[in-house]
Design an enzyme around this catalytic site. Structure first.
Site, PDB file in Angstrom:
ATOM      1  N   ASP A  58      -1.636   6.508   6.586  1.00 33.61           N
ATOM      2  CA  ASP A  58      -2.655   5.608   6.046  1.00 33.61           C
ATOM      3  C   ASP A  58      -2.944   4.576   7.128  1.00 33.61           C
ATOM      4  O   ASP A  58      -2.151   3.668   7.364  1.00 33.61           O
ATOM      5  CB  ASP A  58      -2.147   4.935   4.764  1.00 33.61           C
ATOM      6  CG  ASP A  58      -3.126   3.865   4.251  1.00 33.61           C
ATOM      7  OD1 ASP A  58      -4.185   3.661   4.877  1.00 33.61           O
ATOM      8  OD2 ASP A  58      -2.820   3.232   3.218  1.00 33.61           O
ATOM      9  N   TRP A  89       0.821  -1.203   0.000  1.00 30.23           N
ATOM     10  CA  TRP A  89       0.000   0.000   0.000  1.00 30.23           C
ATOM     11  C   TRP A  89       0.855   1.252   0.000  1.00 30.23           C
ATOM     12  O   TRP A  89       0.530   2.240  -0.661  1.00 30.23           O
ATOM     13  CB  TRP A  89      -1.007  -0.035   1.156  1.00 30.23           C
ATOM     14  CG  TRP A  89      -1.880  -1.233   1.015  1.00 30.23           C
ATOM     15  CD1 TRP A  89      -1.805  -2.394   1.725  1.00 30.23           C
ATOM     16  CD2 TRP A  89      -2.906  -1.432   0.016  1.00 30.23           C
ATOM     17  NE1 TRP A  89      -2.730  -3.293   1.236  1.00 30.23           N
ATOM     18  CE2 TRP A  89      -3.413  -2.742   0.209  1.00 30.23           C
ATOM     19  CE3 TRP A  89      -3.437  -0.640  -0.997  1.00 30.23           C
ATOM     20  CZ2 TRP A  89      -4.433  -3.267  -0.592  1.00 30.23           C
ATOM     21  CZ3 TRP A  89      -4.444  -1.157  -1.791  1.00 30.23           C
ATOM     22  CH2 TRP A  89      -4.937  -2.453  -1.585  1.00 30.23           C
ATOM     23  N   LYS A 114     -12.468  -2.162   7.330  1.00 32.38           N
ATOM     24  CA  LYS A 114     -11.797  -3.133   8.196  1.00 32.38           C
ATOM     25  C   LYS A 114     -12.258  -2.951   9.651  1.00 32.38           C
ATOM     26  O   LYS A 114     -12.757  -3.872  10.269  1.00 32.38           O
ATOM     27  CB  LYS A 114     -10.285  -3.000   8.051  1.00 32.38           C
ATOM     28  CG  LYS A 114      -9.845  -3.370   6.623  1.00 32.38           C
ATOM     29  CD  LYS A 114      -8.412  -2.996   6.322  1.00 32.38           C
ATOM     30  CE  LYS A 114      -8.117  -2.981   4.833  1.00 32.38           C
ATOM     31  NZ  LYS A 114      -8.136  -4.278   4.169  1.00 32.38           N
TER      32      LYS A 114
END
Lengths: 360, 360
Positions: B169, B101, B193
């Protein structure tokens, strides 16, 4: 309270049977032991939902083979930027200005420093019509229209024929009538009026247009990124797409878009007849040949705000909500998307007639 | 089938009581006669949900007054572009590369032709750790980290102290432990999530940072646009935000983020102890001091793919799903976000121990 008739402009009413099916499966999706909301977007369980939604859109909307259907996020407001970011080739881009949403789209093209040409506008008459003549240049990078204007209640009866790729913001009338795809090159819509909950954007784009995008456009803002990955480049709004798949199945049970279009015409006729037969008590906003089958915007004579409020409140007491007009034009607005029943429309027409008889 | 233990990496398991409350209200929201999905985003009914969700995030996450909480769309992948589009000032931007990511975020900054400096990377060792030294320049436009690496199962134990604004992030560990806001300037996460269904992006951004954005950035891609309108500039993903509000209320009932953090530490310890006490049968991917409390990635000795598949299948037969590791590193991964119960983790640990005893 029993179920209301929701005439709100969006997010909007959905078919009761769709909500009931979603409710039944919300905690345990078809015996899988988890909610569809909890399922991985890479799971077989979700994959079936995703592909069924795409398949049904292509089938029901008769989308030609040379188009891709994409599920994106961010609504029409994001498309106002993505369209020029993907389709501009450094030349002139052209828009027809038929209301607030066209104006916002134009604003975004200008923010991107494009050469923007407004080829037609109904702004001067309060956006009460679709301009009768809209001449897009053959060599424009693209030609852009808003097929239905939610606030003003106007709607194209036919799309202009263009040589330049035609981009259609169909946010408030997607899936409400068959599309002549020979005229369209990119059609987009937020789902929250005719296709599902907010948070899903449907983009239907000709494949060849996807190659125009320049290298300095971020991956998420490129149509090609999503087309290449079947709208699974990143995590899609899975629950929204599930709801959309249920709406598509409902549309199929209703007889498809051709049948739904006929019902939509009937529903709109009931309300416009009520307005036209009110001896001037109700005044429609749109000129007759531009009237929308989705949003019926009207005032009470002399724009009597007190009477208008009284009618909105009376309707709410009778289980009809969302009728207050947009603040920019006042009055009332009845949004009668695919999922609004003919019974709901008749109930509103009856109420309007009674009110007019009492107050006229 | 009864309810499964869902160890998938996201969209992920939610608390059963949250799903049951959503189910109860799905067709008729608290007696209003319509679903929350059908409610206008300008209605009082939705407004209460929206503002409660924002309020609870600020309360539970102890967000300081000089930050705004925003609800956007498009997930972390969209933030990879929005961060540079909003924060770059023409100078150098700096990233720590701790996995897929981070790499994707770096790629987007490069697409935008920025001067990108990777100050630290654990790529050479297969992203098995958070680099011990991460020196961001004081004069960078921003410093960027990924707090938890979902695929590799690594997590920062403390954030680097930076002079440049620190962007985090936190897609896979938001709301799982208290944040030291003196170190953070912009924190973002997709909801799917730890915070709700996919389709909602949470951005928590210092107010002063919002003024950096340049004039040629489209309205929807500017944080300021959304902050000024309380995340109602355009139609937000209303149902997703409703689900998020239910998750926040559940977190409050659980005792808040401090309590949840303690439970998360216990859950992770159960699985890491199982790995460490397996006499080499299970091999954790992450180095011990970089182990994630959210994603436990591990292999079976010699990366025995046949045995790994056998265990994944055995788990599924016993109602434990989503355990297959990401294709980039293989093996298994147990995602144990806030909503995964300690009972679920114990059931998995028991299964692992039995399996190791039989196969070792």
């Amino acid at each position: 309270m029993s179920r209301v008739y929701n005439f709100g402009a969006g997010p909007a009413t959905m078919p009761l049977e769709v909500l009931e099916e979603a409710q039944k499966n919300l905690v345990d999706f078809k015996g899988h032991g988890l909610s569809i909301m909890e399922a991985s977007h890479r799971s077989k369980m979700y994959d079936e939902v995703h592909n069924e939604a795409l398949f049904l859109i292509k089938e029901l909307y008769k989308v030609p083979q040379d188009f891709d259907v994409l599920f994106l996020q961010g609504g029409a407001s994001t498309q106002f930027a993505m369209v020029p970011m993907n389709l501009s080739q450094g030349g002139r881009v052209e828009y027809a200005d038929t209301g607030s949403w066209s104006s916002k789209a134009i604003k975004e093209a200008k923010i991107l420093n494009l050469d923007v040409n407004i080829v037609a506008s109904s702004k001067e008459s309060g956006y009460d019509k679709i301009p009768s003549t809209i001449d897009f240049s053959d060599d424009a990078d693209y030609a852009y229209i808003t097929s239905n204007n939610t606030i003003y209640g106007t709607q194209y009866k036919t799309f202009p024929t263009t040589k330049a790729p035609l981009v259609i913001d169909a946010s408030s009338d997607i899936f409400s009538y068959p599309i002549d795809w020979s005229k369209a090159d990119l059609l987009f819509a937020g789902a929250q009026k005719n296709a599902g909950p907010s948070g899903v954007t449907i983009v239907i784009i000709k494949k060849e247009l996807q190659d125009r995008v320049k290298e300095n456009i971020p991956s998420m803002f490129r149509y090609k990124t999503h087309a290449e990955k079947n709208s699974l480049y990143n995590t899609p709004p899975t629950f929204g797409i599930y709801m959309l798949s249920l709406i598509m199945k409902w549309m199929k049970r209703e007889g498809g878009i051709e049948e739904i279009a006929k019902i939509n015409a009937k529903k709109a006729a009931i309300l416009y007849d009520t307005i036209d037969n009110s001896q001037g008590f109700f005044v429609g906003h749109a000129q007759k040949d531009s009237r929308s089958l989705m949003n019926v915007s009207f005032n009470i004579k002399d724009k009597d705000a007190a009477l208008e409020s009284e009618l909105v409140e009376l309707a709410a007491k009778n289980g009809m909500i969302g009728l207050k007009g947009h603040r920019s034009i006042g009055g009332l607005r009845a949004s009668i998307y695919n999922a609004m029943s003919i019974e709901g429309v008749k109930a509103l027409a009856d109420l309007m007639q009674d009110f007019a008889a009492k107050k006229a």
